[in-house]
Design a protein around this motif. Structure first.
Motif, PDB file in Angstrom:
ATOM      1  N   UNK A 195     -12.769 -12.316  19.680  1.00  0.00           N
ATOM      2  CA  UNK A 195     -12.732 -13.175  18.497  1.00  0.00           C
ATOM      3  C   UNK A 195     -11.445 -12.948  17.707  1.00  0.00           C
ATOM      4  N   UNK A 196     -11.053 -11.693  17.548  1.00  0.00           N
ATOM      5  CA  UNK A 196      -9.849 -11.380  16.770  1.00  0.00           C
ATOM      6  C   UNK A 196      -8.617 -12.008  17.395  1.00  0.00           C
ATOM      7  N   UNK A 197      -8.509 -11.962  18.711  1.00  0.00           N
ATOM      8  CA  UNK A 197      -7.348 -12.561  19.377  1.00  0.00           C
ATOM      9  C   UNK A 197      -7.354 -14.079  19.223  1.00  0.00           C
ATOM     10  N   UNK A 198      -8.531 -14.705  19.319  1.00  0.00           N
ATOM     11  CA  UNK A 198      -8.622 -16.149  19.151  1.00  0.00           C
ATOM     12  C   UNK A 198      -8.180 -16.564  17.753  1.00  0.00           C
ATOM     13  N   UNK A 199      -8.563 -15.779  16.750  1.00  0.00           N
ATOM     14  CA  UNK A 199      -8.237 -16.117  15.370  1.00  0.00           C
ATOM     15  C   UNK A 199      -6.737 -16.045  15.120  1.00  0.00           C
ATOM     16  N   UNK A 200      -6.033 -15.199  15.854  1.00  0.00           N
ATOM     17  CA  UNK A 200      -4.592 -15.059  15.630  1.00  0.00           C
ATOM     18  C   UNK A 200      -3.772 -16.189  16.253  1.00  0.00           C
TER      19      UNK A 200
ATOM     20  N   UNK B 107       5.405 -20.303  14.855  1.00  0.00           N
ATOM     21  CA  UNK B 107       6.262 -20.897  15.878  1.00  0.00           C
ATOM     22  C   UNK B 107       6.506 -22.372  15.707  1.00  0.00           C
ATOM     23  N   UNK B 108       5.916 -22.969  14.638  1.00  0.00           N
ATOM     24  CA  UNK B 108       6.066 -24.407  14.380  1.00  0.00           C
ATOM     25  C   UNK B 108       5.711 -25.220  15.612  1.00  0.00           C
ATOM     26  N   UNK B 109       4.551 -24.906  16.178  1.00  0.00           N
ATOM     27  CA  UNK B 109       4.092 -25.502  17.424  1.00  0.00           C
ATOM     28  C   UNK B 109       2.828 -26.315  17.172  1.00  0.00           C
ATOM     29  N   UNK B 110       2.682 -27.511  17.750  1.00  0.00           N
ATOM     30  CA  UNK B 110       1.431 -28.264  17.607  1.00  0.00           C
ATOM     31  C   UNK B 110       0.244 -27.460  18.105  1.00  0.00           C
ATOM     32  N   UNK B 111      -0.913 -27.681  17.473  1.00  0.00           N
ATOM     33  CA  UNK B 111      -2.092 -26.899  17.829  1.00  0.00           C
ATOM     34  C   UNK B 111      -2.479 -27.083  19.293  1.00  0.00           C
ATOM     35  N   UNK B 112      -2.378 -28.351  19.775  1.00  0.00           N
ATOM     36  CA  UNK B 112      -2.723 -28.573  21.185  1.00  0.00           C
ATOM     37  C   UNK B 112      -1.833 -27.747  22.103  1.00  0.00           C
ATOM     38  N   UNK B 113      -0.560 -27.656  21.735  1.00  0.00           N
ATOM     39  CA  UNK B 113       0.354 -26.890  22.581  1.00  0.00           C
ATOM     40  C   UNK B 113       0.058 -25.394  22.488  1.00  0.00           C
ATOM     41  N   UNK B 114      -0.221 -24.914  21.283  1.00  0.00           N
ATOM     42  CA  UNK B 114      -0.514 -23.492  21.109  1.00  0.00           C
ATOM     43  C   UNK B 114      -1.794 -23.101  21.843  1.00  0.00           C
ATOM     44  N   UNK B 115      -2.837 -23.895  21.667  1.00  0.00           N
ATOM     45  CA  UNK B 115      -4.075 -23.585  22.370  1.00  0.00           C
ATOM     46  C   UNK B 115      -3.902 -23.792  23.872  1.00  0.00           C
ATOM     47  N   UNK B 116      -3.030 -24.729  24.251  1.00  0.00           N
ATOM     48  CA  UNK B 116      -2.733 -24.895  25.672  1.00  0.00           C
ATOM     49  C   UNK B 116      -2.052 -23.673  26.260  1.00  0.00           C
TER      50      UNK B 116
ATOM     51  N   UNK C 238      -9.562 -28.147  29.160  1.00  0.00           N
ATOM     52  CA  UNK C 238     -10.666 -28.048  28.205  1.00  0.00           C
ATOM     53  C   UNK C 238     -10.315 -27.247  26.961  1.00  0.00           C
ATOM     54  N   UNK C 239      -9.818 -26.036  27.141  1.00  0.00           N
ATOM     55  CA  UNK C 239      -9.566 -25.174  25.987  1.00  0.00           C
ATOM     56  C   UNK C 239      -8.564 -25.754  24.992  1.00  0.00           C
ATOM     57  N   UNK C 240      -7.468 -26.404  25.452  1.00  0.00           N
ATOM     58  CA  UNK C 240      -6.562 -26.993  24.457  1.00  0.00           C
ATOM     59  C   UNK C 240      -7.241 -28.013  23.551  1.00  0.00           C
ATOM     60  N   UNK C 241      -8.142 -28.821  24.119  1.00  0.00           N
ATOM     61  CA  UNK C 241      -8.828 -29.827  23.305  1.00  0.00           C
ATOM     62  C   UNK C 241      -9.821 -29.160  22.356  1.00  0.00           C
TER      63      UNK C 241
END
Length: 417
Positions: free
Chosen positions: A104-109, A117-126, A318-321
């Motif tokens: 959970x802690x790693x996911x939250x970071x 990093x000024x990165x879109x969320x989809x890209x970061x989660x991707x 799946x995870x990026x979405x």
């Protein structure tokens, strides 16, 4: 994340095989999976407010260190002939209880890293998904090879080493400005004085007001149960009954992981331009039922690997979405508790236990067919619900703002010029 997840994937091959060959019992193999994953889910669910208050960095490195110690004890006690089955259950319960808050802690970071990093969320989660998929490629291959050549206990030692190394990376290498407590980063007036249960209840109230998140959580809970049954019991039993052995377990996992890496890379580059709902449901259609049905058909290993490759490619999207929808709609100060409560619905703990009992009573092939059918129906029928339209709208910020954006707008409206 790469180091700790790789160790976990090695253990996902080594631990079920160790139990299966030492006890000759699918029921006991499923029971071990239950004793690991039940504490994982429960402790993770109730740790959300603590992650928000204490900070994900501290929770991550301390829990990884605890996991390393508990995993390392298993091969030591077995070598000394002191490892009883009840003691094994207790040790895997400790591992699960420590892994939950650490994951959970790693996911939250992740969103904090995306912001820096000024990165879109989809890209970061991707990219986070790519990391997970790479671990799912390397880990099963290494685990299958280690188990086949040196036995399952070596895989557990590797897992312990990965947990220890991951703990040191977070504690010593992560930039100091990252992973700080969310509650200390500017919560609303008075929240810092709120008690644990008040903050926990706030997370529950938030989820009840978000139909899309609740629908996704329930759907993923069912698929997680089936995935846990597959990896903890059904795949090891298939490997044993087919004569392919632990090497086949590692090979199927690595093929699926490699294809998922490709899917995750494409998702990281292009998911923010695609319609989320279509990508999400198509990904589940490929990633779920085909794996169960191909094993039930007694197909040759080459056909099994081909199906796993297609499934992995779909899973990579799946995870990026999911991550982007969650992070857009949840305020940063509540991310830990809401994420944890979402995982609390997961059916992971029951998957292995139910599958072990079912295989012992009905045999492998019927259980695979039933699980594949339930997977197909769950992921397709859920897509008919009206809440899914919000999945596409949440990306269009001019159409609908999620709670995170609403909170930011309120804060900005009251800020001095």
């Amino acid at each position: 994340m790469a180091v700790s997840l790789t160790g976990t994937r090695v253990s996902a091959v080594a631990l079920p095989w160790f139990v299966l060959v030492t006890t000759d019992s699918a029921t006991r193999t499923g029971l071990v999976a239950f004793f690991e994953m039940a504490p994982y889910v429960v402790v993770k669910a109730f740790t959300g407010p603590l992650v928000d208050r204490a900070g994900p960095r501290t929770l991550s490195w301390t829990t990884d260190l605890a996991s390393a110690a508990a995993v390392a004890v298993v091969p030591v006690l077995h070598a000394l002939h002191l490892l009883s089955f009840p003691l094994l259950l207790a040790l895997v319960a400790v591992v699960g209880a420590a892994r939950g808050p650490g994951d959970l802690a790693k996911e939250v970071m992740v969103p904090e890293a995306a912001e820096h990093g000024r990165t879109p969320l989809e890209r970061a989660t991707g990219l986070s998904g790519v990391t997970e998929r790479l671990a799912s490629t390397v880990g099963p291959a290494a685990g299958g090879s280690l188990v086949a050549l040196t036995g399952p206990l070596t895989g557990l030692l590797v897992n312990a080493g990965c947990f220890a190394l991951g703990s040191m990376i977070i504690a010593l290498v992560l930039p100091r400005r990252l992973g700080r407590p969310a509650d200390g980063a500017g919560p609303p007036a008075g929240e810092a004085r709120d008690g644990y249960w008040q903050r926990f209840g706030e997370g529950l109230a938030f989820l009840r007001a978000e139909p899309l998140l609740l629908t996704v959580i329930v759907m993923v809970a069912v698929t997680n149960l089936l995935d846990a049954a597959f990896s903890a019991v059904l795949l090891p039993v298939w490997a044993r009954e087919s004569g392919n052995g632990p090497g086949a377990m590692g090979l199927t996992g690595s093929v699926m992981g490699a294809a998922a890496v490709l899917g995750s890379v494409i998702a990281a580059m292009a998911a923010h331009r695609l319609r989320r709902r279509a990508v999400f449901l198509t990904g589940f259609l490929l990633a779920g039922a085909p794996r169960f049905l191909i094993l039930a058909s007694d197909a040759p290993l080459g056909a099994v690997l081909a199906v796993f490759a297609v499934s992995g490619f779909g899973a990579g999207f799946l995870n990026p979405v999911i991550g982007a929808v969650l992070l857009e709609r949840v305020p940063r100060r509540m991310l830990g508790r809401v994420n944890a409560l979402g995982d609390a619905w997961a059916g992971i703990p029951l998957g292995g236990a139910l599958a072990g009992a079912a295989v012992a009573s009905a045999g492998l092939a019927p259980v695979l067919i039933v699980c594949g059918s339930v997977y197909f129906l769950t992921t397709n029928l859920a897509g008919l619900r009206p809440e899914w339209r919000d999945m596409d709208r949440s990306r269009n910020r001019g159409t609908r703002r999620g709670p995170a954006e609403e909170e930011a707008a309120r804060d900005n409206a009251g800020a001095p010029a």
